[in-house]
Design a protein around this motif. Structure first.
Motif, PDB file in Angstrom:
ATOM      1  N   UNK A   1     -97.433 -25.175 -43.698  1.00 47.58           N
ATOM      2  CA  UNK A   1     -98.892 -25.081 -43.916  1.00 47.58           C
ATOM      3  C   UNK A   1     -98.815 -26.057 -44.847  1.00 47.58           C
ATOM      4  N   UNK A   2     -98.045 -26.400 -45.879  1.00 45.67           N
ATOM      5  CA  UNK A   2     -97.874 -27.508 -46.934  1.00 45.67           C
ATOM      6  C   UNK A   2     -98.033 -28.958 -46.317  1.00 45.67           C
ATOM      7  N   UNK A   3     -97.183 -29.093 -45.134  1.00 46.42           N
ATOM      8  CA  UNK A   3     -96.983 -30.359 -44.393  1.00 46.42           C
ATOM      9  C   UNK A   3     -98.110 -30.555 -43.531  1.00 46.42           C
ATOM     10  N   UNK A   4     -98.560 -29.456 -42.921  1.00 47.72           N
ATOM     11  CA  UNK A   4     -99.542 -29.669 -41.789  1.00 47.72           C
ATOM     12  C   UNK A   4    -100.504 -28.518 -41.903  1.00 47.72           C
TER      13      UNK A   4
ATOM     14  N   UNK B   1    -100.687 -41.340 -28.648  1.00 42.88           N
ATOM     15  CA  UNK B   1     -99.636 -41.070 -29.848  1.00 42.88           C
ATOM     16  C   UNK B   1    -100.052 -39.893 -30.715  1.00 42.88           C
ATOM     17  N   UNK B   2    -101.150 -39.065 -30.490  1.00 46.07           N
ATOM     18  CA  UNK B   2    -101.498 -37.801 -31.393  1.00 46.07           C
ATOM     19  C   UNK B   2    -101.051 -36.653 -30.777  1.00 46.07           C
ATOM     20  N   UNK B   3    -100.094 -35.941 -31.297  1.00 43.00           N
ATOM     21  CA  UNK B   3     -99.635 -34.764 -30.774  1.00 43.00           C
ATOM     22  C   UNK B   3     -99.487 -33.562 -31.702  1.00 43.00           C
ATOM     23  N   UNK B   4     -99.692 -32.281 -30.956  1.00 45.46           N
ATOM     24  CA  UNK B   4     -99.204 -31.065 -31.396  1.00 45.46           C
ATOM     25  C   UNK B   4     -98.133 -30.348 -31.062  1.00 45.46           C
ATOM     26  N   UNK B   5     -97.246 -29.505 -31.704  1.00 44.55           N
ATOM     27  CA  UNK B   5     -96.184 -29.106 -31.285  1.00 44.55           C
ATOM     28  C   UNK B   5     -96.385 -27.591 -31.119  1.00 44.55           C
ATOM     29  N   UNK B   6     -95.962 -26.864 -30.078  1.00 46.04           N
ATOM     30  CA  UNK B   6     -96.194 -25.324 -29.752  1.00 46.04           C
ATOM     31  C   UNK B   6     -94.733 -24.800 -29.872  1.00 46.04           C
ATOM     32  N   UNK B   7     -94.429 -23.984 -30.879  1.00 47.42           N
ATOM     33  CA  UNK B   7     -93.255 -23.298 -31.305  1.00 47.42           C
ATOM     34  C   UNK B   7     -93.197 -22.052 -31.160  1.00 47.42           C
ATOM     35  N   UNK B   8     -92.123 -21.732 -30.559  1.00 51.91           N
ATOM     36  CA  UNK B   8     -91.694 -20.063 -30.555  1.00 51.91           C
ATOM     37  C   UNK B   8     -90.434 -20.053 -31.637  1.00 51.91           C
ATOM     38  N   UNK B   9     -90.661 -19.295 -32.456  1.00 48.20           N
ATOM     39  CA  UNK B   9     -89.489 -18.841 -33.741  1.00 48.20           C
ATOM     40  C   UNK B   9     -89.211 -17.329 -33.566  1.00 48.20           C
ATOM     41  N   UNK B  10     -87.629 -17.239 -33.659  1.00 47.78           N
ATOM     42  CA  UNK B  10     -87.236 -15.989 -33.688  1.00 47.78           C
ATOM     43  C   UNK B  10     -87.506 -15.118 -35.040  1.00 47.78           C
ATOM     44  N   UNK B  11     -88.265 -13.850 -34.840  1.00 50.98           N
ATOM     45  CA  UNK B  11     -88.683 -13.119 -35.981  1.00 50.98           C
ATOM     46  C   UNK B  11     -90.257 -12.843 -36.295  1.00 50.98           C
ATOM     47  N   UNK B  12     -90.791 -12.234 -37.056  1.00 54.63           N
ATOM     48  CA  UNK B  12     -91.928 -11.706 -37.152  1.00 54.63           C
ATOM     49  C   UNK B  12     -92.350 -12.459 -38.732  1.00 54.63           C
ATOM     50  N   UNK B  13     -93.757 -12.568 -38.640  1.00 53.16           N
ATOM     51  CA  UNK B  13     -94.306 -13.087 -39.928  1.00 53.16           C
ATOM     52  C   UNK B  13     -94.042 -12.523 -41.101  1.00 53.16           C
ATOM     53  N   UNK B  14     -93.659 -10.808 -40.859  1.00 59.75           N
ATOM     54  CA  UNK B  14     -93.477 -10.037 -41.952  1.00 59.75           C
ATOM     55  C   UNK B  14     -92.158 -10.333 -42.520  1.00 59.75           C
TER      56      UNK B  14
ATOM     57  N   UNK C   1     -94.054 -30.379 -27.281  1.00 56.98           N
ATOM     58  CA  UNK C   1     -95.181 -31.342 -27.612  1.00 56.98           C
ATOM     59  C   UNK C   1     -96.134 -31.408 -26.653  1.00 56.98           C
ATOM     60  N   UNK C   2     -97.364 -31.452 -27.178  1.00 55.53           N
ATOM     61  CA  UNK C   2     -98.652 -31.652 -26.194  1.00 55.53           C
ATOM     62  C   UNK C   2     -99.648 -32.645 -26.744  1.00 55.53           C
ATOM     63  N   UNK C   3    -100.248 -33.587 -26.166  1.00 64.06           N
ATOM     64  CA  UNK C   3    -101.286 -34.488 -26.576  1.00 64.06           C
ATOM     65  C   UNK C   3    -102.326 -33.780 -26.966  1.00 64.06           C
ATOM     66  N   UNK C   4    -102.943 -34.112 -28.177  1.00 62.40           N
ATOM     67  CA  UNK C   4    -104.184 -33.414 -28.463  1.00 62.40           C
ATOM     68  C   UNK C   4    -105.359 -33.933 -27.848  1.00 62.40           C
ATOM     69  N   UNK C   5    -105.296 -35.235 -26.989  1.00 63.36           N
ATOM     70  CA  UNK C   5    -106.378 -35.716 -26.358  1.00 63.36           C
ATOM     71  C   UNK C   5    -107.283 -36.511 -27.157  1.00 63.36           C
TER      72      UNK C   5
ATOM     73  N   UNK D   1     -92.237 -15.292 -33.172  1.00 60.95           N
ATOM     74  CA  UNK D   1     -93.534 -15.689 -33.700  1.00 60.95           C
ATOM     75  C   UNK D   1     -93.815 -17.042 -33.167  1.00 60.95           C
ATOM     76  N   UNK D   2     -95.300 -17.216 -32.685  1.00 59.64           N
ATOM     77  CA  UNK D   2     -95.624 -18.441 -31.941  1.00 59.64           C
ATOM     78  C   UNK D   2     -96.735 -19.122 -32.859  1.00 59.64           C
ATOM     79  N   UNK D   3     -96.381 -20.582 -32.889  1.00 63.23           N
ATOM     80  CA  UNK D   3     -97.539 -21.508 -33.913  1.00 63.23           C
ATOM     81  C   UNK D   3     -97.551 -22.697 -33.187  1.00 63.23           C
ATOM     82  N   UNK D   4     -98.793 -23.202 -33.505  1.00 59.05           N
ATOM     83  CA  UNK D   4     -99.003 -24.493 -33.151  1.00 59.05           C
ATOM     84  C   UNK D   4     -99.053 -25.662 -34.382  1.00 59.05           C
ATOM     85  N   UNK D   5     -98.398 -26.469 -34.292  1.00 57.82           N
ATOM     86  CA  UNK D   5     -98.484 -27.383 -35.601  1.00 57.82           C
ATOM     87  C   UNK D   5     -98.657 -28.906 -35.212  1.00 57.82           C
ATOM     88  N   UNK D   6     -99.806 -29.379 -35.573  1.00 59.14           N
ATOM     89  CA  UNK D   6    -100.513 -30.803 -35.422  1.00 59.14           C
ATOM     90  C   UNK D   6     -99.359 -31.600 -36.253  1.00 59.14           C
ATOM     91  N   UNK D   7     -99.065 -32.696 -35.631  1.00 65.93           N
ATOM     92  CA  UNK D   7     -98.180 -33.720 -36.281  1.00 65.93           C
ATOM     93  C   UNK D   7     -99.076 -34.480 -37.197  1.00 65.93           C
TER      94      UNK D   7
END
Length: 326
Positions: free
Chosen positions: A267-270, A242-255, A234-238, A201-207
């Motif tokens: 989602x509660x945090x970001x 100092x403003x970044x987002x995180x690109x994350x790969x997690x093992x498993x399925x959203x199901x 981590x990647x800068x949002x532009x 599962x891949x997500x993008x999470x803004x800090x």
């Protein structure tokens, strides 16, 4: 009526490793294949509906994440990753017939290819200047054009095989013979691929804010639910320094209950967290799941809480490991 053949776009021109990745997709050989000049152009064709899906590189075993792709899928109209493909990478040095290695002064290729062949070049063509190319194939094809401002190119072997106007001066010039690039097939949002038990599962999470512990809160959403992360960058949002987002790969399925619960916590945090897809792993390696993070464990836990809310008991009269009171 049978469905019409799919239309795919890919980081071109023809002969790139990206096209080789696309050809691993069932039915791609019979589909319409449209090369794109860059990652953004490929993804835009999907967004505008002129292509069903795009194949683009996202990660290399030597250089890490492909920043052009990480940035392009993190913003704009939302897209979904529906498949990943792994391609072993090898390189050759090509030039016009008659040119000797000792005569080479300038070499063109894609930045990731240059990074993977830099040590070979330094050892065999010391002082050679690097000329950035939009892709390995484009660099090689440029040698066939008049007015080319470089002498040689680094590309995939298939390009040289299909172009008689190119001469191979050296083979297997990669610094790491085990190099692999990971590609993703990206489409518009729709039905998710089914769970296979070997998913990613891949997500993008803004800090949400730059403060101590902010990243730890994000990581804790996965750790406390037993979800392993195979990649985080981590990647800068532009927007500002100092403003970044995180690109994350997690093992498993959203199901999977543990993954769904982790994403809900994110989602509660970001609240601007972007879900990019759940899809089968290219290596088909099954995900290891601890008993207390299995779907059954989450189901039992939710049933336990529901029972409490309905006025039921919270635990047996005798708790395991404790002595009953007199």
């Amino acid at each position: 009526m049978p469905a019409s053949p799919a239309t795919y776009t890919f980081l071109g021109p023809e002969g790139t490793f990206t096209e080789a990745a696309l050809m691993q997709v069932p039915g791609a050989a019979l589909a319409t294949r449209i090369p794109a000049s860059n990652v953004n152009a490929a993804l835009d064709k999907v967004r505008e509906g002129s292509a069903d899906a795009a194949m683009v590189p996202i990660e290399n075993s030597v250089e890490g994440g492909v920043t052009a792709t990480l940035d392009a899928i993190a913003s704009g109209q939302e897209l979904r990753i529906i498949r990943e493909v792994l391609v072993p990478i090898s390189f050759v040095l090509v030039a016009r017939p008659g040119l000797k290695v000792s005569e080479i002064r300038r070499i063109s290729t894609h930045g990731h290819a240059w990074a993977q062949c830099r040590l070979w070049v330094e050892a065999n063509i010391p002082g050679a200047e690097y000329v950035p190319g939009s892709s390995t194939a484009a660099a090689a094809m440029g040698l066939l054009e008049d007015g080319t401002h470089y002498d040689a190119a680094i590309c995939a072997p298939i390009v040289a095989q299909e172009q008689p106007g190119l001469a191979v001066l050296a083979e297997n010039i990669g610094d790491n013979p085990g190099a692999v690039t990971r590609f993703i097939l990206v489409s518009r949002p729709g039905a998710l691929p089914e769970r296979t038990g070997a998913d990613k599962t891949t997500v993008v999470v803004p800090l949400p804010e730059d403060r101590p512990g902010a990243l730890m809160e994000i990581l804790d959403q996965f750790a406390t639910r037993g979800v392993n992360l195979s990649r985080i960058e981590s990647r800068p949002t532009g927007q500002y320094l100092g403003h970044y987002f995180f690109s994350i790969d997690a093992d498993g399925h959203v199901g999977d209950a543990r993954v769904a619960d982790a994403l809900a916590g994110l989602h509660r945090i970001s609240p601007h967290t972007r879900f990019l897809g759940s899809y089968g792993r290219a290596d088909a390696q099954s995900t290891s799941v601890a008993p207390h993070t299995s779907d059954e464990a989450f189901k039992a836990a939710h049933a336990w809480v529901a029972g409490i809310l309905q006025g039921g008991p919270s635990a047996p009269e005798t708790v395991s490991g404790a002595s009953p009171t007199a």
